[in-house]
Design a protein around this motif. Structure first.
Motif, PDB file in Angstrom:
ATOM      1  N   ASP A  53      12.332   5.080  20.493  1.00  0.00           N
ATOM      2  CA  ASP A  53      12.146   5.409  21.903  1.00  0.00           C
ATOM      3  C   ASP A  53      12.596   4.168  22.679  1.00  0.00           C
ATOM      4  O   ASP A  53      11.874   3.174  22.755  1.00  0.00           O
ATOM      5  CB  ASP A  53      10.677   5.746  22.166  1.00  0.00           C
ATOM      6  N   ALA A  56      10.489   3.087  26.637  1.00  0.00           N
ATOM      7  CA  ALA A  56       9.238   3.796  26.340  1.00  0.00           C
ATOM      8  C   ALA A  56       8.465   4.243  27.575  1.00  0.00           C
ATOM      9  O   ALA A  56       7.994   5.368  27.623  1.00  0.00           O
ATOM     10  CB  ALA A  56       8.350   2.929  25.459  1.00  0.00           C
ATOM     11  N   LEU A  61       7.068  10.129  24.633  1.00  0.00           N
ATOM     12  CA  LEU A  61       8.002  10.616  23.613  1.00  0.00           C
ATOM     13  C   LEU A  61       7.739   9.965  22.260  1.00  0.00           C
ATOM     14  O   LEU A  61       7.746  10.627  21.226  1.00  0.00           O
ATOM     15  CB  LEU A  61       9.446  10.369  24.058  1.00  0.00           C
ATOM     16  N   GLY A  62       7.505   8.668  22.260  1.00  0.00           N
ATOM     17  CA  GLY A  62       7.252   7.965  21.006  1.00  0.00           C
ATOM     18  C   GLY A  62       5.968   8.405  20.327  1.00  0.00           C
ATOM     19  O   GLY A  62       5.937   8.665  19.122  1.00  0.00           O
ATOM     20  N   THR A  65       6.224  11.892  18.928  1.00  0.00           N
ATOM     21  CA  THR A  65       6.997  11.868  17.688  1.00  0.00           C
ATOM     22  C   THR A  65       6.142  11.379  16.519  1.00  0.00           C
ATOM     23  O   THR A  65       6.148  11.961  15.436  1.00  0.00           O
ATOM     24  CB  THR A  65       8.231  10.959  17.853  1.00  0.00           C
ATOM     25  N   ILE A  75       8.884   1.956  19.356  1.00  0.00           N
ATOM     26  CA  ILE A  75       8.674   2.197  20.781  1.00  0.00           C
ATOM     27  C   ILE A  75       8.947   0.876  21.498  1.00  0.00           C
ATOM     28  O   ILE A  75       8.269  -0.114  21.247  1.00  0.00           O
ATOM     29  CB  ILE A  75       7.233   2.694  21.031  1.00  0.00           C
ATOM     30  N   PHE A 125      15.599   8.479  21.490  1.00  0.00           N
ATOM     31  CA  PHE A 125      15.235   8.973  22.814  1.00  0.00           C
ATOM     32  C   PHE A 125      15.753   8.015  23.876  1.00  0.00           C
ATOM     33  O   PHE A 125      15.456   6.811  23.825  1.00  0.00           O
ATOM     34  CB  PHE A 125      13.707   9.074  22.951  1.00  0.00           C
TER      35      PHE A 125
END
Length: 196
Positions: A53, A56, A61-62, A65, A75, A125
């Protein structure tokens, strides 16, 4: 330290757990709707994948996941205050142990990608501040080299919905845009490596 609101993790081991988000300019967590769509694209089981990510922010998102059995997620956040918040949130989340490893790094995401080995991760990401489009372009170019999605991961990008995706496609010549969605403000897209 002002906390504006909480967002919830929508799937996996940490499902329904909440993350506190700092009240800070340019900190724009991915919405529940966008994250739900993204993880429908990716599937419920991310085991065997390594992810990064790159910008971050809230960590949504991190952490999402990590909740879904990824082997490792890195991250990255360059703002020290936000980084400290991510560390605290991870400590709270980790009271429910997960399968993989979470590394939260204080630093510049693009510099991290530049140092990473070719084809060393499967999922990246990219969700930089919307008022800094050059960050997205620089990161996308590096992500295309670093990511080998193995048909399961990919390069996920969030950008303003008026952003011209042709620029990204030019920077990712060996990648194909396979999924996309738009909300009132956000364009979310997933690229996968083209078959050779």
């Amino acid at each position: 330290m002002a906390l504006s609101h909480r967002i919830r993790i929508i799937g996996g081991v940490w499902r329904s757990r909440q993350i506190q988000v700092l009240d800070q300019q340019d900190l724009r967590p991915s919405s529940d709707r966008v994250r739900e769509t993204l993880f429908n694209w990716l599937g419920p089981d991310l085991s065997g994948l390594k992810a990064i990510d790159v910008f971050a922010g809230s960590g949504a998102l991190g952490f999402e996941t990590a909740s879904r059995s990824v082997d490792e997620v890195v991250i990255i956040e360059k703002d020290k205050r936000i980084h400290n918040q991510l560390l605290m949130q991870h400590q709270l989340l980790n009271s429910y142990p997960i399968h993989g490893e979470v590394k939260i790094i204080l630093g510049d995401g693009i510099s991290y990608l530049q140092r990473a080995d070719d084809r060393s991760v499967q999922l990246i990401f990219l969700d930089p501040p919307f008022n800094k489009p050059n960050l997205l372009l620089s990161a996308a170019q590096e992500a295309g080299r670093v990511c080998d999605d193995q048909g399961r991961g990919g390069i996920y990008i969030e950008c303003p919905n008026d952003f011209n995706l042709r620029e990204l496609s030019t920077l990712l010549p060996n990648w194909t845009l396979i999924k996309s969605m738009e909300t009132a403000q956000v364009k979310a897209v997933l690229f996968r490596r083209s078959s050779s």
